[in-house]
Design a protein around this motif. Structure first.
Motif, PDB file in Angstrom:
ATOM      1  N   PHE A 284      -0.315  -0.067  -9.572  1.00  0.00           N
ATOM      2  CA  PHE A 284      -0.718   1.194  -8.919  1.00  0.00           C
ATOM      3  C   PHE A 284       0.485   1.976  -8.389  1.00  0.00           C
ATOM      4  CE2 PHE A 284      -4.564  -1.115  -9.343  1.00  0.00           C
ATOM      5  CZ  PHE A 284      -5.537  -0.152  -9.544  1.00  0.00           C
TER       6      PHE A 284
ATOM      7  N   GLY B 201       2.926   1.281  -6.317  1.00  0.00           N
ATOM      8  CA  GLY B 201       2.964   1.248  -4.850  1.00  0.00           C
ATOM      9  C   GLY B 201       4.369   1.167  -4.276  1.00  0.00           C
TER      10      GLY B 201
ATOM     11  N   ARG C  17     -11.867   0.300   3.312  1.00  0.00           N
ATOM     12  CA  ARG C  17     -10.653   1.122   3.411  1.00  0.00           C
ATOM     13  C   ARG C  17     -10.096   1.061   4.842  1.00  0.00           C
ATOM     14  NH1 ARG C  17      -8.303   5.385   0.181  1.00  0.00           N
ATOM     15  NH2 ARG C  17      -6.820   6.394   1.542  1.00  0.00           N
TER      16      ARG C  17
ATOM     17  N   GLU D 255      -6.356   0.009   5.965  1.00  0.00           N
ATOM     18  CA  GLU D 255      -5.487   0.876   6.772  1.00  0.00           C
ATOM     19  C   GLU D 255      -5.050   0.156   8.046  1.00  0.00           C
ATOM     20  OE1 GLU D 255      -7.463   4.612   7.264  1.00  0.00           O
ATOM     21  OE2 GLU D 255      -7.142   5.175   5.165  1.00  0.00           O
TER      22      GLU D 255
ATOM     23  N   THR E 176       6.912   6.357  -1.018  1.00  0.00           N
ATOM     24  CA  THR E 176       5.808   6.300  -1.977  1.00  0.00           C
ATOM     25  C   THR E 176       4.590   7.070  -1.496  1.00  0.00           C
ATOM     26  OG1 THR E 176       6.598   4.133  -2.643  1.00  0.00           O
ATOM     27  CG2 THR E 176       4.359   4.716  -3.284  1.00  0.00           C
ATOM     28  N   GLY E 177       4.341   7.003  -0.199  1.00  0.00           N
ATOM     29  CA  GLY E 177       3.063   7.526   0.306  1.00  0.00           C
ATOM     30  C   GLY E 177       2.078   6.383   0.268  1.00  0.00           C
ATOM     31  N   TYR E 178       1.091   6.459   1.087  1.00  0.00           N
ATOM     32  CA  TYR E 178       0.247   5.273   1.291  1.00  0.00           C
ATOM     33  C   TYR E 178      -0.892   5.130   0.283  1.00  0.00           C
ATOM     34  CZ  TYR E 178       2.923   4.775   5.512  1.00  0.00           C
ATOM     35  OH  TYR E 178       3.962   4.594   6.383  1.00  0.00           O
ATOM     36  N   GLU E 179      -1.279   6.222  -0.365  1.00  0.00           N
ATOM     37  CA  GLU E 179      -2.463   6.152  -1.224  1.00  0.00           C
ATOM     38  C   GLU E 179      -2.317   5.094  -2.338  1.00  0.00           C
ATOM     39  OE1 GLU E 179      -5.171   7.505  -0.305  1.00  0.00           O
ATOM     40  OE2 GLU E 179      -6.342   6.888  -2.037  1.00  0.00           O
ATOM     41  N   PRO E 180      -1.180   5.070  -3.073  1.00  0.00           N
ATOM     42  CA  PRO E 180      -1.047   4.035  -4.116  1.00  0.00           C
ATOM     43  C   PRO E 180      -1.095   2.616  -3.536  1.00  0.00           C
ATOM     44  CG  PRO E 180       0.691   5.686  -4.334  1.00  0.00           C
ATOM     45  CD  PRO E 180      -0.010   5.964  -3.040  1.00  0.00           C
TER      46      PRO E 180
ATOM     47  N   VAL F 253      -2.770   1.675  -0.807  1.00  0.00           N
ATOM     48  CA  VAL F 253      -4.167   1.375  -0.460  1.00  0.00           C
ATOM     49  C   VAL F 253      -4.944   1.030  -1.741  1.00  0.00           C
ATOM     50  CG1 VAL F 253      -6.313   2.369   0.455  1.00  0.00           C
ATOM     51  CG2 VAL F 253      -4.153   2.776   1.647  1.00  0.00           C
ATOM     52  N   LYS F 254      -4.669   1.781  -2.811  1.00  0.00           N
ATOM     53  CA  LYS F 254      -5.357   1.498  -4.090  1.00  0.00           C
ATOM     54  C   LYS F 254      -4.978   0.094  -4.589  1.00  0.00           C
ATOM     55  CE  LYS F 254      -6.827   5.792  -5.989  1.00  0.00           C
ATOM     56  NZ  LYS F 254      -6.120   7.008  -5.609  1.00  0.00           N
TER      57      LYS F 254
ATOM     58  N   GLU G 260      -7.014  -2.399  -2.725  1.00  0.00           N
ATOM     59  CA  GLU G 260      -8.412  -2.451  -3.207  1.00  0.00           C
ATOM     60  C   GLU G 260      -8.486  -3.240  -4.511  1.00  0.00           C
ATOM     61  OE1 GLU G 260      -9.992   1.736  -1.214  1.00  0.00           O
ATOM     62  OE2 GLU G 260      -9.170   1.753  -3.245  1.00  0.00           O
TER      63      GLU G 260
END
Ligand SMILES: Cc1cc2nc3c(=O)[nH]c(=O)nc-3n(C[C@H](O)[C@H](O)[C@H](O)COP(=O)(O)OP(=O)(O)OC[C@H]3O[C@@H](n4cnc5c(N)ncnc54)[C@H](O)[C@@H]3O)c2cc1C
Ligand code: FES
Ligand code: FES
Length: 496
Positions: A113, A115, A141, A145, A156-160, A162-163, A166
């Protein structure tokens, strides 16, 4: 001819590091786990970012045995001392991949992903995600978090990430692919064999490091070394060493004392051992006092909550510690112990002045008792900080009132961040008691904050801001207690 050294179990720090056993007879009081891993073991996957518990680059897991239960928690190696590791299992990022190089599902998901970019933070993220993967096979989620609150990434930013978490949750291979699960029984047996029934003492020249086996041993050690630094979770003391270069010799590590980690419930209330972590204490408290549940996610990050203790938060006497104001409002008492015996006092009386607590030489904080909250009482605690996550309070207000025939029968209000100690708002309370519980009463009582507090200006907030926020929190408490405004107020505060 040199004699084979008898292993007495009371002159060495013993723990498991990944799959090998470590016995250290020469440990400096202030030696950190991060330095030990990187400099002595060359396990350089664990990184140093901030060296103060904020960034999570140094995250490792520490497994602890309680009876037959072996539980692993993420911690910050930069502020954890080697002397506090006796009888634990330390797991670093190097332990995760299989011997043939196959990545652990958590690592593979970070690759799949995208990350990671610069990768400096990545081992810490992997270890926090691994801690979550071990303890929760269906994380929401919000759970993800929360587990990542103590890890910072600037690329990177957190979205990748978090994905990736998951995806990893759904990839649960058989035990054989997971190093901790596969070795669980063997690890339990090895940790049991390490348990020391006696106080461990390591002396080297002027250095003295003590690890009592129980509370009586702690009392004796403190009687013998009255100037010693007591270290529980080291989330305050760790920074004295890494940021202020303060010596902590002689040192007494108390985080392994089982008696201090007890939580006992009775009709009258809850008794929490001083060594209970934030994570465990708030889990217990929030079931009895639901308003406290929202506060826990606002204290540090997951690693700090796993390490830091309620006893440490009280004993350090900080005016901006998050647990004293709500505990004072709930009528908590603190029990202190020494070789002379124990004494119990109201928590609010423990804080005498800035930097001064009612703790005599040789005493330690043994436990905190929190009385049951009558069902009809309204109670709430609100933390105000610049960031939502992992930030120290600018101020924290706790409120409790009981009503009778629409009038205020009793009121207890306490604040952190408004004075040199956590302090009750006696004049505000007096302005409320006996009056109808109306907005008009609250507006008048707001003026009494000026009598109770003269807050400082510092980098967290100005004096004017603190005063205004304190007054507004009383109004918020009133609106929430009225019920219908509660949802709106939570929404405005960004909690929904
Ligand atoms: C990144 C980060 C974020 C943080 N965020 C918050 C936050 O949001 N809210 C907050 O309130 N705090 C926060 N803290 C501060 C810290 O986590 C708390 O004060 C914590 O409760 C301290 O507990 P400890 O067990 O780690 O104490 P230690 O660091 O081990 O000790 C603190 C002090 O208490 C003494 N002590 C500890 N236990 C005892 C005992 N049983 N008897 C006598 N003396 C004792 C020690 O000698 C020392 O003086 C944060 C810290 C860090 C590093
Ligand atoms: S190095 Fe930043 S939390 Fe440890
Ligand atoms: S990938 Fe660069 S800081 Fe996280």
């Amino acid at each position: 001819m040199p004699q084979a050294r008898e292993n007495k179990n009371n002159d060495s720090i013993r723990f498991i590091l990944n799959d090998s056993e470590v016995t250290l007879t020469d440990v400096a009081p202030s030696a950190t786990l991060l330095d030990y891993l990187r400099l002595e073991r060359r396990l350089t996957g664990t990184k140093e970012g901030c060296a103060e518990g904020d960034c999570g680059a140094c995250t490792v897991l520490v497994g602890r045995l309680s009876g037959q239960m072996l539980t692993y928690e993420s911690i910050n190696a930069c502020i954890r001392f080697v002397g506090s590791l006796h009888g634990t299992h330390v797991v670093t990022v190097e332990h995760l991949a299989a011997r043939d190089g196959t990545l652990h599902p958590v690592q593979q998901a970070m690759v799949d992903f995208h990350g990671s970019q610069c990768g400096f933070c990545t081992p810490g993220f992997v270890m926090s995600l691994y801690g979550l993967w071990l303890s929760n096979d269906n994380p929401s989620r919000a759970d993800i978090e929360k587990a990542l609150q103590g890890n910072l990434c600037r690329c990177t930013g957190y979205e990748p990430i978090v994905k990736a978490a998951e995806a990893a949750a759904s990839a649960r291979p058989s035990a054989i692919f997971d190093p901790i699960v596969a070795a669980r029984d063997e690890t339990i047996a090895r940790l049991k064999a390490m348990k020391s029934e006696e106080t461990i003492t390591i002396r080297d020249g002027e250095h003295c490091l003590i690890v009592p086996a129980d509370a009586a041993g702690l009392a004796t050690a403190l009687a013998q070394h009255q100037g010693a630094t007591v270290v529980a979770g080291s989330t305050d003391v760790g920074l004295w060493v890494t940021k202020q270069m303060r010596p902590i010799n002689p040192v007494i590590f108390i985080n392994g004392i089982a008696e201090l980690q007890q939580i006992a419930r009775s009709e009258a209330g809850i008794t929490i051992g001083a060594g209970v972590s934030y994570t465990a204490a708030f889990a217990a408290l929030s079931s009895a006092y639901p308003a406290l549940g929202r506060l826990i996610d606002r204290i540090g990050g997951e690693q700090v909550r796993n390490m830091g203790t309620i006893g440490g938060n009280i004993a350090n006497g900080s005016p901006i510690g998050d647990s004293p104001p709500p505990l004072i409002v709930l009528g908590a008492t603190v029990t202190l112990r020494s070789t002379e015996g124990t004494r119990t006092l109201p928590l609010e009386d423990f804080f005498i002045a800035y930097g001064k607590q009612d703790r005599k030489a040789g005493e330690f904080v043994e436990s905190i008792f929190v009385p049951r909250l009558p069902a009809e009482d309204h109670f709430a605690a609100y933390k105000i900080s610049k960031r939502r996550d992992e930030d120290i309070s600018a101020l924290l207000g706790a409120f409790r009132i009981a009503l009778e025939d629409g009038k205020v029968r009793s009121a207890r209000i306490a604040f952190g961040g408004m004075a040199g100690t956590p302090k009750r708002a006696a004049s505000v309370e007096a302005a409320l008691i006996g009056k109808p519980w109306t907005e008009e009463t609250v507006r008048v009582a707001q003026g009494a904050f000026e009598t109770d507090y003269q807050p400082l200006s510092d980098w967290r907030a100005t004096s004017t801001y603190r005063m205004l926020a304190a007054k507004n929190l009383l109004l918020r408490f009133f609106l929430e207690s009225e019920g219908e405004a509660a949802e709106l107020v939570r929404y405005a505060a960004g909690e929904r």
